[in-house]
Design an enzyme around this catalytic site. Structure first.
Site, mmCIF file in Angstrom:
data_model
loop_
_atom_site.group_PDB
_atom_site.id
_atom_site.type_symbol
_atom_site.label_atom_id
_atom_site.label_comp_id
_atom_site.label_asym_id
_atom_site.label_seq_id
_atom_site.Cartn_x
_atom_site.Cartn_y
_atom_site.Cartn_z
ATOM 1 N N GLU B 133 0.859 -1.195 0.000
ATOM 2 C CA GLU B 133 0.000 0.000 0.000
ATOM 3 C C GLU B 133 0.894 1.245 0.000
ATOM 4 O O GLU B 133 1.290 1.721 -1.045
ATOM 5 C CB GLU B 133 -0.996 -0.047 1.160
HETATM 6 C C1 HEC Z 1 -2.985 1.138 -1.962
HETATM 7 C C2 HEC Z 1 -4.369 1.317 -1.639
HETATM 8 C C3 HEC Z 1 -4.753 1.806 -0.268
HETATM 9 C C4 HEC Z 1 -4.206 2.817 0.494
HETATM 10 C C5 HEC Z 1 -3.040 3.720 0.144
HETATM 11 C C6 HEC Z 1 -5.005 2.896 1.684
HETATM 12 N N1 HEC Z 1 -5.992 1.967 1.663
HETATM 13 FE FE1 HEC Z 1 -7.437 1.721 3.040
HETATM 14 N N2 HEC Z 1 -7.970 0.010 2.175
HETATM 15 C C7 HEC Z 1 -7.471 -0.491 1.002
HETATM 16 C C8 HEC Z 1 -7.914 -1.849 0.823
HETATM 17 C C9 HEC Z 1 -7.582 -2.752 -0.359
HETATM 18 C C10 HEC Z 1 -8.694 -2.161 1.949
HETATM 19 C C11 HEC Z 1 -9.353 -3.482 2.272
HETATM 20 C C12 HEC Z 1 -8.317 -4.351 2.942
HETATM 21 C C13 HEC Z 1 -8.931 -5.541 3.628
HETATM 22 O O1 HEC Z 1 -10.094 -5.491 3.984
HETATM 23 O O2 HEC Z 1 -8.191 -6.501 3.855
HETATM 24 C C14 HEC Z 1 -8.733 -0.957 2.766
HETATM 25 C C15 HEC Z 1 -9.485 -0.827 3.947
HETATM 26 C C16 HEC Z 1 -9.638 0.368 4.624
HETATM 27 C C17 HEC Z 1 -10.611 0.634 5.650
HETATM 28 C C18 HEC Z 1 -11.667 -0.343 6.156
HETATM 29 C C19 HEC Z 1 -13.029 -0.009 5.648
HETATM 30 C C20 HEC Z 1 -13.996 -1.123 5.925
HETATM 31 O O3 HEC Z 1 -15.182 -0.900 5.789
HETATM 32 O O4 HEC Z 1 -13.566 -2.226 6.286
HETATM 33 C C21 HEC Z 1 -10.418 1.916 6.082
HETATM 34 C C22 HEC Z 1 -11.203 2.666 7.131
HETATM 35 C C23 HEC Z 1 -9.299 2.425 5.335
HETATM 36 N N3 HEC Z 1 -8.862 1.482 4.448
HETATM 37 C C24 HEC Z 1 -8.711 3.676 5.534
HETATM 38 C C25 HEC Z 1 -7.448 4.008 5.012
HETATM 39 C C26 HEC Z 1 -6.580 5.043 5.535
HETATM 40 C C27 HEC Z 1 -6.910 5.943 6.701
HETATM 41 C C28 HEC Z 1 -5.456 5.045 4.765
HETATM 42 C C29 HEC Z 1 -4.207 5.888 4.895
HETATM 43 C C30 HEC Z 1 -3.556 5.885 6.158
HETATM 44 C C31 HEC Z 1 -5.649 4.028 3.754
HETATM 45 N N4 HEC Z 1 -6.839 3.392 3.976
HETATM 46 C C32 HEC Z 1 -4.751 3.782 2.724
HETATM 47 C C33 HEC Z 1 -6.666 0.201 0.114
HETATM 48 C C34 HEC Z 1 -5.858 1.267 0.503
#
Ligand code: HEC
Ligand code: HEC
Ligand code: HEC
Ligand code: HEC
Ligand SMILES: [Ca+2]
Ligand SMILES: [Ca+2]
Lengths: 339, 339
Positions: B133
């Site tokens: 990520e």
């Molecule tokens: C490269 C892509 C990427 C980046 C950058 C990223 N995310 Fe995500 N995010 C995802 C993915 C893919 C998932 C699902 C992962 C899983 O469920 O295993 C996720 C899941 C989440 C969730 C959970 C939502 C749910 O309903 O379950 C939240 C809240 C979230 N991210 C916030 C953030 C925050 C805050 C940051 C920065 C600090 C961030 N993400 C950076 C791709 C990203």
């Protein structure tokens, strides 16, 4: 005729120095005002176009991957740049040159390091379809916009037609970019008469900048952006970059290593420096400029002062709402990040 | 006792149908209100923390490459997602699962598809250091922030300490994310009593959604987000994704293919669908849900109506200023996009 002996007498008493200190700020300022103009706030003639242009500037659906927008490489939360040596584009491909800032780009006489675009609208046609930037053919970019009802409405209102054209896309982006000026830097306040806006050290840095001849190339409202100049006038510049500058456009050998002089506005925020991003710090860039362009070796103290002055060129970055982009329609072409 | 014969008489005259139409909306709404609650606007207790969290959410310097922020994958100009099958992260590496929206994520009972984070603060510790990520060790992320004078000031004001800690970073991000709710969808207006907020077709779509049992899993304010459920209750789900759901956390075989039921709020904006992003359209997702979860084969007309209903769940996306990030300091560690 009486004045001369009087001045000499005062000078002998050490009063002349005092005179000098009080008069000099104005003198330097008056000289500066002849060749550097303050940045003025943007005048917005067509707010709807600016709004549309802002949406397009932040629109990742204009890229083949669906995740790259103009704002990826010209981040408006930072200095209108990505702060990378050379940009990372579609499929993580490194670009050939360092991304210049979009802040005050409207004040540059031409666009790109080699000046191959005459203006912002012409420039904006480049990155969308550039395979190592956004990687999206214009036909597909237009098809995407045309499939998004919210955009169709906006273009219709502004351009009076149901059929979106790439020239409208680039026109709106350019109109938005014209608003990206950064007025009210401390240097501009000083230029306008506020003695307290910059410190004595910063003023001294500007004096060195002025007196040693940096001003010959870095002048105008952008302290640059109004001529092509050779990098390596006195001493050759060593670079591993394939970029050859203006010669790429004119095909003339004598234009090799000529680049558009970059603006020094907000230069604090636009590291790393030079077309190849090889200078990591302003200290490095200033030292090299002295040697390569002017045959001058600055002392550490001089470099420090010039850098202090350059920091006064940071203006007020434009404040804007985060644009909310209209929802895709049922037939909006989907991104393909590996294509 | 007189009423019954009267009603029967009216029904015989065809007036009962009319009665029915007038009474039914309320009945369905009353049933709905028991298990679905409207989204309420965010209450902001600590505006300075929300501002800081917004900056951090948009902060690409928290990534090893310098170009990826939370907003890259959870684009707040779109639906809080990247609209990719699976996300693209550091060095263009594809992620294992589809990125869920951050809009209304605060209303989910746990975070991530497999629920491995208890809350938003715990969740936010994941992506920064995740190698596919943002690829940035927490120690380095904190060192970057600590080197930026503007951040040191802000953290000091809010947390009363000179030494930034990762728990403060995730606390501020979580506090910001709590403001990312989307009230006033047309469905919520209908729930609150506005008959005209949704069309007859959309209402009929909701009736099918309710009566066929979708509501068993998609309920609560988020129409989901409050239980783990198996995908493929009646018929197995075919996927090439390695994700095994809740079993990854519990290590129990019976938890395989159990995922957190995703919210259906703003589902129009969060394509493609399912944990593996395999369903391209809502039509596809609804058809599959009917078959796999309920053993029901919807007609095209039923699918169309359910999808029409799902579109009424698009709320008002939060409006916010584009954050201006504080300038790097002289010793701010530089990004390394190829590391
Ligand atoms: C490269 C892509 C990427 C980046 C950058 C990223 N995310 Fe995500 N995010 C995802 C993915 C893919 C998932 C699902 C992962 C899983 O469920 O295993 C996720 C899941 C989440 C969730 C959970 C939502 C749910 O309903 O379950 C939240 C809240 C979230 N991210 C916030 C953030 C925050 C805050 C940051 C920065 C600090 C961030 N993400 C950076 C791709 C990203
Ligand atoms: C992948 C990174 C990337 C993306 C995406 C990108 N740019 Fe650029 N931009 C660059 C680089 C690198 C240059 C310098 C290229 C050159 O001079 O040859 C540049 C040059 C420019 C310039 C010229 C500035 C000057 O002073 O010469 C402008 C204006 C500009 N871009 C605007 C845009 C707009 C508008 C978009 C979106 C439509 C965009 N850029 C998308 C990297 C990018
Ligand atoms: C003869 C013309 C000329 C003179 C004199 C000159 N410069 Fe430059 N300057 C340039 C050019 C051309 C570039 C861009 C070179 C490149 O990127 O290859 C540049 C780049 C810079 C940069 C980097 C800007 C950026 O964003 O990459 C700085 C800082 C700078 N000059 C400062 C100075 C200072 C300080 C002096 C005086 C010591 C000076 N310049 C003298 C032409 C000049
Ligand atoms: C037994 C529980 C259950 C029932 C009943 C159920 N769902 Fe789901 N729904 C889920 C789960 C679990 C997922 C996530 C599956 C995955 O991603 O692997 C999901 C995902 C979805 C999605 C995709 C959301 C997204 O963002 O990816 C939609 C749309 C959906 N359901 C609609 C419906 C409809 C319409 C019905 C009724 C026909 C229904 N669901 C019935 C549990 C259920
Ligand atoms: Ca630069
Ligand atoms: Ca999705």
């Amino acid at each position: 005729m009486k004045i001369k002996p009087l001045a000499a007498a005062l000078a002998a008493l050490g009063v002349g120095v005092c005179f000098g200190v009080q008069a000099a700020p104005d003198e330097l300022r008056e000289k500066a005002k002849v060749i550097i103009q303050p940045i003025e706030p943007a005048k917005i003639d067509h707010p709807a176009k600016v709004d549309l242009g802002r949406q397009l500037f932040f629109e990742p659906r204009l890229s083949m991957s669906g995740i790259i927008s103009c704002n990826t490489c010209h981040n408006l939360s930072l200095g209108g740049v990505d702060n990378l040596k050379t940009s990372i584009g579609h499929k993580w491909q490194p670009g050939p040159v360092n991304a210049p800032t979009v802040f005050n780009a409207s004040l540059n006489f031409v666009q790109f390091w080699d000046g191959r675009a005459a203006n912002l609208q012409e420039q904006a046609a480049g990155p969308i379809q550039n395979p190592i930037e956004m990687g999206m053919p214009h036909t597909l970019a237009v098809a995407v916009l045309q499939s998004i009802p919210g955009y169709v409405d906006e273009f219709k209102k502004i351009y009076g037609t149901d059929q979106i054209a790439i020239e409208q896309v680039t026109d709106a982006i350019a109109e938005f970019e014209k608003t990206l000026v950064t007025p009210n830097s401390r240097f501009d306040k000083w230029l306008k008469g506020d003695d307290k806006a910059i410190t004595a050290e910063e003023r001294e840095g500007f004096r060195i900048f002025y007196d040693s001849g940096c001003i010959a190339c870095h002048n105008g409202p952008n302290l640059g952006g109004n001529s092509f100049q050779k990098i390596g006038v006195v001493e050759p510049y060593k670079s591993t970059s394939p970029a050859e500058g203006r010669a790429a456009v004119t095909k003339k050998d004598e234009d090799r290593w000529y680049f558009k002089v970059p603006t020094l506005r907000n230069v604090e925020l636009t590291y790393p420096y030079f077309h190849d991003g090889q200078a990591k710090t302003l200290e490095e860039a200033v030292t090299l400029m002295g040697r390569l362009q002017l045959g001058r070796t600055f002392t550490d103290d001089e470099v420090k002062k010039v850098v202090a002055f350059l920091h006064t060129l940071t203006g007020e970055r434009p404040q804007m709402p985060l644009p909310l982009l209209p929802p895709s329609g049922p037939n909006t072409p989907r991104p393909d990040p590996f294509k």
